[in-house]
Design an enzyme around this catalytic site. Structure first.
Site, PDB file in Angstrom:
ATOM      1  N   THR A  29       0.830  -1.216   0.000  1.00 27.56           N
ATOM      2  CA  THR A  29       0.000   0.000   0.000  1.00 27.56           C
ATOM      3  C   THR A  29       0.860   1.262   0.000  1.00 27.56           C
ATOM      4  O   THR A  29       0.591   2.200  -0.759  1.00 27.56           O
ATOM      5  CB  THR A  29      -0.971   0.000   1.197  1.00 27.56           C
ATOM      6  OG1 THR A  29      -1.741  -1.196   1.135  1.00 27.56           O
ATOM      7  CG2 THR A  29      -1.906   1.189   1.166  1.00 27.56           C
ATOM      8  N   LYS A  97      -0.758  -1.977  13.787  1.00 24.98           N
ATOM      9  CA  LYS A  97      -1.686  -2.831  13.051  1.00 24.98           C
ATOM     10  C   LYS A  97      -1.230  -4.275  13.257  1.00 24.98           C
ATOM     11  O   LYS A  97      -0.067  -4.616  13.035  1.00 24.98           O
ATOM     12  CB  LYS A  97      -1.620  -2.484  11.559  1.00 24.98           C
ATOM     13  CG  LYS A  97      -2.599  -3.290  10.723  1.00 24.98           C
ATOM     14  CD  LYS A  97      -1.973  -3.978   9.521  1.00 24.98           C
ATOM     15  CE  LYS A  97      -1.426  -3.080   8.459  1.00 24.98           C
ATOM     16  NZ  LYS A  97      -2.423  -2.325   7.733  1.00 24.98           N
ATOM     17  N   GLU A 177     -11.961  -2.606  13.555  1.00 23.70           N
ATOM     18  CA  GLU A 177     -12.226  -1.886  12.307  1.00 23.70           C
ATOM     19  C   GLU A 177     -12.959  -2.762  11.291  1.00 23.70           C
ATOM     20  O   GLU A 177     -12.330  -3.472  10.502  1.00 23.70           O
ATOM     21  CB  GLU A 177     -10.918  -1.364  11.681  1.00 23.70           C
ATOM     22  CG  GLU A 177     -11.170  -0.582  10.388  1.00 23.70           C
ATOM     23  CD  GLU A 177      -9.898  -0.113   9.679  1.00 23.70           C
ATOM     24  OE1 GLU A 177      -8.803  -0.560  10.040  1.00 23.70           O
ATOM     25  OE2 GLU A 177     -10.023   0.688   8.748  1.00 23.70           O
ATOM     26  N   LYS A 219     -13.645   1.543  14.777  1.00 26.25           N
ATOM     27  CA  LYS A 219     -13.216   2.314  13.598  1.00 26.25           C
ATOM     28  C   LYS A 219     -14.049   1.873  12.402  1.00 26.25           C
ATOM     29  O   LYS A 219     -13.686   0.939  11.681  1.00 26.25           O
ATOM     30  CB  LYS A 219     -11.715   2.079  13.348  1.00 26.25           C
ATOM     31  CG  LYS A 219     -11.192   2.716  12.080  1.00 26.25           C
ATOM     32  CD  LYS A 219      -9.678   2.781  12.052  1.00 26.25           C
ATOM     33  CE  LYS A 219      -9.172   3.299  10.727  1.00 26.25           C
ATOM     34  NZ  LYS A 219      -7.756   3.664  10.768  1.00 26.25           N
TER      35      LYS A 219
HETATM   36  P1  13P Z   1      -8.101   5.498   5.263  1.00 28.23           P
HETATM   37  O1  13P Z   1      -8.502   6.648   6.138  1.00 28.23           O
HETATM   38  O2  13P Z   1      -7.204   5.877   4.140  1.00 28.23           O
HETATM   39  O3  13P Z   1      -9.276   4.651   4.862  1.00 28.23           O
HETATM   40  O4  13P Z   1      -7.171   4.570   6.143  1.00 28.23           O
HETATM   41  C1  13P Z   1      -7.600   4.203   7.395  1.00 28.23           C
HETATM   42  C2  13P Z   1      -7.154   2.840   7.679  1.00 28.23           C
HETATM   43  O5  13P Z   1      -6.479   2.617   8.642  1.00 28.23           O
HETATM   44  C3  13P Z   1      -7.595   1.769   6.775  1.00 28.23           C
HETATM   45  O6  13P Z   1      -7.347   0.537   7.405  1.00 28.23           O
END
Ligand code: 13P
Length: 332
Positions: A29, A97, A177, A219
């Site tokens: 990414t 993460k 998330e 999230k």
């Molecule tokens: P974005 O705000 O670019 O969606 O990224 C947040 C994120 O942590 C995605 O996992």
């Protein structure tokens, strides 16, 4: 670590007017992001870019925490200070993460389940030693023909809940998330319906795994029209529908909801958050955990040139300040 300490960290992450910088792009990414400014994705460039963001003067006034990728939490800046130390001295809480990415879900073409539970207990211990105080795991859901399937919704909710329980056991606040993607031509109605179903299943699984809600954060995506939907809902509608959806599904014991930006443009992501906070009468804090919406401007301003460091930091601070205002409903 007691549950009160977990709750203290969760509350600090959503302190008034503060939100989170998601800087946890995986190697593929961040390569995509660097490609957009024609910069090679070397370890040194990744380090210098993140160092620029983390060293931005006064960022700690608006940013409570930063989510890192495995490489970053182990990195030392060119001046010999670890990137974790840089965050700590700016008053920004380091996070990490911990999922291993969304992988194809067996028997369900086009859908994914997020992996990374195997060996997670040991990795969490390691991350805690490296200075992390909170964590993130992302489940991904697409809207389409017969999607998301029940298989996708239940498998991802189960994984999110098992992750959250393990994170709390290690003394780390879990950010849960579940991201319903904005890709596609679906309507805002479809997004609201799917998001509601996804969140309900996530909180059901968190209850089964006995996750302490007070020591966790959510999230989610905002409830918005699909990117290619010919009819795009306006800011007021997005705010109303998102808050309605969250009120139906997210227990009041959760201290805060920190939105992802998900590909919305920077300004809209800020306006949506601001409009939601202006609605008032909310049981949780509503703030941000943006990746692209905080980084697009500084990435472009920096463009990989040491000479542009101050410009990159100024662009980052501007986005951080705007979103800080939105987090208290005082932006527009
Ligand atoms: P974005 O705000 O670019 O969606 O990224 C947040 C994120 O942590 C995605 O996992």
């Amino acid at each position: 670590m007691t549950s009160a300490q977990l709750a203290d960290t969760a509350n600090a992450l959503v302190a008034d007017g503060k939100g989170i910088l998601a800087a946890d792009e995986s190697s593929p990414t961040i390569k995509k992001r660097f490609d957009s400014i024609q910069i090679e994705s070397t370890e040194e460039n990744r380090r210098d870019y993140r160092d620029m963001l983390f060293s931005t003067p006064d960022a700690g006034e608006f940013i409570s925490g930063a989510i890192l990728f495995d490489e970053t939490i182990r990195q030392t800046a060119a001046d010999g200070t670890t990137l974790v130390k840089k965050l700590e001295s700016a008053g920004i809480i380091p996070g990490i993460k911990v999922d291993m990415g969304a992988k194809p879900l067996a028997g369900h073409p086009g859908e994914t389940v997020t992996e990374g539970l195997d060996g997670l207990r040991a990795r969490l211990e390691d991350y805690a030693k490296l200075g992390a105080r909170f964590t993130k795991w992302r489940g991904v859901y697409s809207i389409g023909e017969a999607m998301p399937s029940a298989a996708c919704i239940t498998a991802n909710a189960h994984a999110l809940a098992r992750y959250a329980a393990l994170a709390q056991e290690a003394g780390l606040v879990p950010i849960v998330e579940p991201e319903v993607l904005m890709d596609g031509d679906h309507s805002i109605d479809d997004c609201e319906e799917v998001t509601e179903e996804v969140l309900r299943s996530v909180y059901n699984e968190l209850a089964i795994q006995e996750v302490s809600l007070e020591g966790s954060l959510l999230k989610p995506n905002m409830v918005i029209s699909g990117q290619d939907c010919p009819e795009q809902a306006g800011v007021a509608e997005v705010a109303e529908r998102t808050v309605r959806c969250l009120k139906r599904t997210v227990p009041a014991a959760v201290p805060g909801v920190v939105f992802l930006s998900g590909g919305q443009n920077d300004e809209l992501a800020t306006e949506h958050l601001d409009a939601m906070n202006k609605l008032g009468d909310l049981p949780w804090k509503l703030s941000f955990s943006y990746g692209r919406a905080l980084q697009a401007a500084p990435l472009k301003a920096w463009s990989g040139q040491a000479a542009n460091l101050a410009a990159g930091q100024a662009a980052f601070l501007e986005r951080a300040k705007a979103n800080s205002a939105a987090a208290t409903g005082t932006y527009a």
